[in-house]
Scaffold this active site. Structure first.
Site, PDB file in Angstrom:
ATOM      1  N   HIS A 110       0.830  -1.215   0.000  1.00  0.00           N
ATOM      2  CA  HIS A 110       0.000   0.000   0.000  1.00  0.00           C
ATOM      3  C   HIS A 110       0.855   1.253   0.000  1.00  0.00           C
ATOM      4  O   HIS A 110       0.369   2.346   0.308  1.00  0.00           O
ATOM      5  CB  HIS A 110      -0.934   0.008   1.217  1.00  0.00           C
ATOM      6  CG  HIS A 110      -2.004  -1.040   1.123  1.00  0.00           C
ATOM      7  ND1 HIS A 110      -2.770  -1.397   2.209  1.00  0.00           N
ATOM      8  CD2 HIS A 110      -2.437  -1.813   0.098  1.00  0.00           C
ATOM      9  CE1 HIS A 110      -3.633  -2.329   1.839  1.00  0.00           C
ATOM     10  NE2 HIS A 110      -3.443  -2.610   0.568  1.00  0.00           N
ATOM     11  N   THR A 178      -4.144  -7.877  11.113  1.00  0.00           N
ATOM     12  CA  THR A 178      -4.995  -7.284  10.083  1.00  0.00           C
ATOM     13  C   THR A 178      -6.426  -7.808  10.233  1.00  0.00           C
ATOM     14  O   THR A 178      -6.641  -8.960  10.572  1.00  0.00           O
ATOM     15  CB  THR A 178      -4.458  -7.562   8.656  1.00  0.00           C
ATOM     16  OG1 THR A 178      -5.331  -6.961   7.692  1.00  0.00           O
ATOM     17  CG2 THR A 178      -4.333  -9.039   8.362  1.00  0.00           C
ATOM     18  N   GLU A 206      -8.069 -10.282  17.669  1.00  0.00           N
ATOM     19  CA  GLU A 206      -9.391 -10.954  17.657  1.00  0.00           C
ATOM     20  C   GLU A 206      -9.593 -11.563  16.275  1.00  0.00           C
ATOM     21  O   GLU A 206      -8.852 -11.237  15.350  1.00  0.00           O
ATOM     22  CB  GLU A 206     -10.503  -9.931  17.927  1.00  0.00           C
ATOM     23  CG  GLU A 206     -10.680  -8.958  16.765  1.00  0.00           C
ATOM     24  CD  GLU A 206     -10.932  -7.525  17.194  1.00  0.00           C
ATOM     25  OE1 GLU A 206     -11.290  -7.296  18.355  1.00  0.00           O
ATOM     26  OE2 GLU A 206     -10.748  -6.649  16.349  1.00  0.00           O
ATOM     27  N   ALA A 222       0.137  -8.639  19.430  1.00  0.00           N
ATOM     28  CA  ALA A 222       1.247  -9.111  18.578  1.00  0.00           C
ATOM     29  C   ALA A 222       2.580  -9.054  19.317  1.00  0.00           C
ATOM     30  O   ALA A 222       3.431  -9.939  19.163  1.00  0.00           O
ATOM     31  CB  ALA A 222       1.310  -8.246  17.319  1.00  0.00           C
TER      32      ALA A 222
HETATM   33  C1  BV8 Z   1      -7.546  -2.717  -5.650  1.00  0.00           C
HETATM   34  C2  BV8 Z   1      -3.831   3.598   2.191  1.00  0.00           C
HETATM   35  C3  BV8 Z   1      -7.654  -3.525  -7.891  1.00  0.00           C
HETATM   36  C4  BV8 Z   1      -2.594   3.912   2.860  1.00  0.00           C
HETATM   37  C5  BV8 Z   1      -5.207   1.660   2.239  1.00  0.00           C
HETATM   38  C6  BV8 Z   1     -12.111  -7.469  -4.109  1.00  0.00           C
HETATM   39  C7  BV8 Z   1     -10.966  -7.630  -4.896  1.00  0.00           C
HETATM   40  C8  BV8 Z   1     -10.172  -6.539  -5.209  1.00  0.00           C
HETATM   41  C9  BV8 Z   1     -10.498  -5.259  -4.736  1.00  0.00           C
HETATM   42  C10 BV8 Z   1     -11.633  -5.086  -3.960  1.00  0.00           C
HETATM   43  C11 BV8 Z   1     -12.427  -6.189  -3.638  1.00  0.00           C
HETATM   44  N1  BV8 Z   1     -13.452  -5.735  -2.877  1.00  0.00           N
HETATM   45  C12 BV8 Z   1     -13.304  -4.399  -2.671  1.00  0.00           C
HETATM   46  C13 BV8 Z   1     -12.226  -3.961  -3.344  1.00  0.00           C
HETATM   47  C14 BV8 Z   1     -11.772  -2.569  -3.406  1.00  0.00           C
HETATM   48  C15 BV8 Z   1     -10.923  -2.135  -2.229  1.00  0.00           C
HETATM   49  C16 BV8 Z   1     -11.324  -2.737  -0.906  1.00  0.00           C
HETATM   50  O1  BV8 Z   1     -10.761  -3.729  -0.454  1.00  0.00           O
HETATM   51  N2  BV8 Z   1     -12.281  -2.099  -0.244  1.00  0.00           N
HETATM   52  C17 BV8 Z   1     -12.688  -2.570   1.071  1.00  0.00           C
HETATM   53  C18 BV8 Z   1     -12.983  -1.377   1.956  1.00  0.00           C
HETATM   54  C19 BV8 Z   1     -13.899  -3.480   0.899  1.00  0.00           C
HETATM   55  N3  BV8 Z   1      -9.535  -2.445  -2.482  1.00  0.00           N
HETATM   56  C20 BV8 Z   1      -8.802  -1.558  -3.199  1.00  0.00           C
HETATM   57  O2  BV8 Z   1      -9.261  -0.546  -3.673  1.00  0.00           O
HETATM   58  C21 BV8 Z   1      -7.340  -1.899  -3.414  1.00  0.00           C
HETATM   59  N4  BV8 Z   1      -7.047  -1.818  -4.819  1.00  0.00           N
HETATM   60  O3  BV8 Z   1      -8.282  -3.589  -5.300  1.00  0.00           O
HETATM   61  O4  BV8 Z   1      -7.156  -2.547  -6.973  1.00  0.00           O
HETATM   62  C22 BV8 Z   1      -6.725  -4.662  -7.957  1.00  0.00           C
HETATM   63  C23 BV8 Z   1      -6.938  -5.794  -7.152  1.00  0.00           C
HETATM   64  C24 BV8 Z   1      -6.066  -6.867  -7.225  1.00  0.00           C
HETATM   65  C25 BV8 Z   1      -5.006  -6.817  -8.110  1.00  0.00           C
HETATM   66  C26 BV8 Z   1      -4.813  -5.679  -8.888  1.00  0.00           C
HETATM   67  C27 BV8 Z   1      -5.666  -4.610  -8.818  1.00  0.00           C
HETATM   68  C28 BV8 Z   1      -6.423  -0.902  -2.718  1.00  0.00           C
HETATM   69  C29 BV8 Z   1      -6.513  -1.055  -1.231  1.00  0.00           C
HETATM   70  C30 BV8 Z   1      -5.506  -0.143  -0.537  1.00  0.00           C
HETATM   71  C31 BV8 Z   1      -6.236   0.990   0.130  1.00  0.00           C
HETATM   72  N5  BV8 Z   1      -5.331   1.789   0.945  1.00  0.00           N
HETATM   73  N6  BV8 Z   1      -4.470   2.506   2.886  1.00  0.00           N
HETATM   74  C32 BV8 Z   1      -2.884   4.455   4.226  1.00  0.00           C
HETATM   75  O5  BV8 Z   1      -3.468   5.546   4.302  1.00  0.00           O
HETATM   76  O6  BV8 Z   1      -2.526   3.759   5.183  1.00  0.00           O
HETATM   77  S1  BV8 Z   1      -5.963   0.381   3.060  1.00  0.00           S
HETATM   78  C33 BV8 Z   1      -6.211   0.628   4.757  1.00  0.00           C
HETATM   79  O7  BV8 Z   1      -6.749  -0.586   5.290  1.00  0.00           O
HETATM   80  C34 BV8 Z   1      -4.988   0.753   5.565  1.00  0.00           C
HETATM   81  O8  BV8 Z   1      -3.980   1.399   4.954  1.00  0.00           O
HETATM   82  C35 BV8 Z   1      -4.570  -0.666   5.889  1.00  0.00           C
HETATM   83  O9  BV8 Z   1      -3.417  -0.950   5.139  1.00  0.00           O
HETATM   84  C36 BV8 Z   1      -5.663  -1.466   5.316  1.00  0.00           C
HETATM   85  C37 BV8 Z   1      -5.987  -2.717   6.049  1.00  0.00           C
HETATM   86  O10 BV8 Z   1      -6.333  -2.423   7.388  1.00  0.00           O
HETATM   87  P1  BV8 Z   1      -5.666  -3.287   8.559  1.00  0.00           P
HETATM   88  O11 BV8 Z   1      -4.197  -3.186   8.430  1.00  0.00           O
HETATM   89  O12 BV8 Z   1      -6.243  -4.651   8.572  1.00  0.00           O
HETATM   90  O13 BV8 Z   1      -6.106  -2.439   9.827  1.00  0.00           O
HETATM   91  P2  BV8 Z   1      -7.483  -2.556  10.617  1.00  0.00           P
HETATM   92  O14 BV8 Z   1      -7.540  -1.379  11.531  1.00  0.00           O
HETATM   93  O15 BV8 Z   1      -8.610  -2.811   9.678  1.00  0.00           O
HETATM   94  O16 BV8 Z   1      -7.307  -3.877  11.491  1.00  0.00           O
HETATM   95  C38 BV8 Z   1      -6.300  -3.933  12.482  1.00  0.00           C
HETATM   96  C39 BV8 Z   1      -6.342  -5.320  13.079  1.00  0.00           C
HETATM   97  O17 BV8 Z   1      -5.311  -5.440  14.048  1.00  0.00           O
HETATM   98  C40 BV8 Z   1      -7.656  -5.642  13.796  1.00  0.00           C
HETATM   99  O18 BV8 Z   1      -8.103  -6.920  13.412  1.00  0.00           O
HETATM  100  C41 BV8 Z   1      -7.263  -5.641  15.295  1.00  0.00           C
HETATM  101  O19 BV8 Z   1      -7.987  -6.618  16.021  1.00  0.00           O
HETATM  102  C42 BV8 Z   1      -5.813  -6.013  15.219  1.00  0.00           C
HETATM  103  N7  BV8 Z   1      -5.008  -5.467  16.321  1.00  0.00           N
HETATM  104  C43 BV8 Z   1      -5.139  -4.268  16.927  1.00  0.00           C
HETATM  105  N8  BV8 Z   1      -4.174  -4.152  17.877  1.00  0.00           N
HETATM  106  C44 BV8 Z   1      -3.437  -5.290  17.840  1.00  0.00           C
HETATM  107  C45 BV8 Z   1      -3.964  -6.127  16.849  1.00  0.00           C
HETATM  108  N9  BV8 Z   1      -3.460  -7.342  16.574  1.00  0.00           N
HETATM  109  C46 BV8 Z   1      -2.385  -7.729  17.293  1.00  0.00           C
HETATM  110  N10 BV8 Z   1      -1.823  -6.978  18.271  1.00  0.00           N
HETATM  111  C47 BV8 Z   1      -2.317  -5.761  18.566  1.00  0.00           C
HETATM  112  N11 BV8 Z   1      -1.739  -5.032  19.539  1.00  0.00           N
END
Ligand code: BV8
Length: 242
Positions: A110, A178, A206, A222
């Site tokens: 990303h 994630t 979780e 983690a």
């Molecule tokens: C794309 C920008 C086409 C940088 C981010 C199906 C197939 C393909 C695409 C899609 C699809 N369905 C939907 C899509 C489109 C879309 C998408 O996924 N939308 C979602 C909302 C449904 N995807 C896209 O647009 C992507 N591009 O698909 O292009 C393509 C596909 C394939 C091949 C070629 C082309 C682009 C996605 C990138 C978007 N940019 N960020 C920035 O500002 O940071 S994504 C954003 O969410 C974040 O940056 C982060 O990277 C990402 C994922 O989030 P997580 O890292 O999981 O964080 P989150 O808070 O959600 O979860 C944290 C976890 O940690 C929790 O579970 C928690 O319990 C846990 N946790 C917390 N504390 C701890 C812990 N675990 C352990 N220890 C702890 N202490």
């Protein structure tokens, strides 16, 4: 005994104990900002100042000396050093904590917070400081066309070919910190399962959206889980006993 290359997908949870916010947890980034406004090309077109300020604030936070690699990052760097086959970190995170912990094989699918990209000449630029809508590209000299080198929603993630090559040849797939909300990263576990060779393990606070697709799941912070898991891997323990 498990041998062969390891692919590790990390998300915001691996950096949470370093003081960086996650996105979807309570009080996370997406509870304070609408991702449509700050993490899409359309949002950037509409209000580039808001988006530049959003990333400037996160970049400055990374400069805070209180934000350091935590034991999870350090354990993954140790695994890369001590494991007898390649260890690749594929991170959704745009921070540089894996590298600062000592990991060398890191793919930022990303993008990277401390990098910019010139939309005029395409050059990817080291950018540790603030970026504005008037920033000048040091490579081509054009003003106002430098953007964060970050993959927004609707944009194509980076290094996908290398990532799928690694997924297709790994002996173990680990997913750490994630929520499994964002694709294509959230689809990697299903891809590895289709191949049906490598064990898939989730280490998270979780269950993620994809929890049922993992052969093994371990829940907890983690910073505690990952060092323990790496220790067991290097000892050659049966993963089921971790
Ligand atoms: C794309 C920008 C086409 C940088 C981010 C199906 C197939 C393909 C695409 C899609 C699809 N369905 C939907 C899509 C489109 C879309 C998408 O996924 N939308 C979602 C909302 C449904 N995807 C896209 O647009 C992507 N591009 O698909 O292009 C393509 C596909 C394939 C091949 C070629 C082309 C682009 C996605 C990138 C978007 N940019 N960020 C920035 O500002 O940071 S994504 C954003 O969410 C974040 O940056 C982060 O990277 C990402 C994922 O989030 P997580 O890292 O999981 O964080 P989150 O808070 O959600 O979860 C944290 C976890 O940690 C929790 O579970 C928690 O319990 C846990 N946790 C917390 N504390 C701890 C812990 N675990 C352990 N220890 C702890 N202490």
């Amino acid at each position: 005994m498990l041998q062969g290359p390891i692919v590790i997908l990390t998300g915001a949870g691996v950096s949470q104990e370093s003081g960086l916010d996650t996105f979807r947890c309570e009080g996370g980034v997406w509870s304070r900002y609408d991702l449509e406004d700050v993490a899409t090309p359309q949002g950037y077109q509409r209000n580039p100042v808001l988006v530049q300020d959003f990333y400037n604030a996160r970049r400055r936070q990374l400069e805070d000396e209180a934000v350091r690699p935590n034991p999870a990052h350090l354990a993954l760097a140790r695994l890369e050093r001590d494991w007898p086959a390649p260890v690749l970190v594929v991170t959704q995170n745009i921070d540089d904590l894996h590298e600062r912990a000592g990991s060398r094989a890191v793919l930022h699918m990303h993008g990277e917070l401390r990098k910019g990209r010139c939309e005029a000449c395409g050059r990817v630029l080291n950018w540790p400081g603030d970026m504005t809508v008037d920033s000048r590209c040091p490579a081509c000299g054009r003003n106002g066309l430098v953007r964060p080198h970050v993959v927004w929603f609707g944009e194509v993630p980076l290094e996908m070919e290398r990532i799928f090559q690694a997924l297709d040849t790994c002996a173990l797939f680990l997913s750490i910190g994630t929520s499994g909300n964002v694709y294509p990263a959230a689809g990697f576990v299903a891809h590895v399962r289709e191949r049906g060779v490598a064990p898939t393990v989730e280490l998270n606070l979780e269950p993620s959206n994809g929890a049922s697709l993992f052969h093994q799941t371990l829940y907890g912070p983690a910073g505690t889980l990952v060092p323990r898991f790496v220790e067991a891997l290097l000892r050659g323990d049966d993963l089921g006993s971790v």
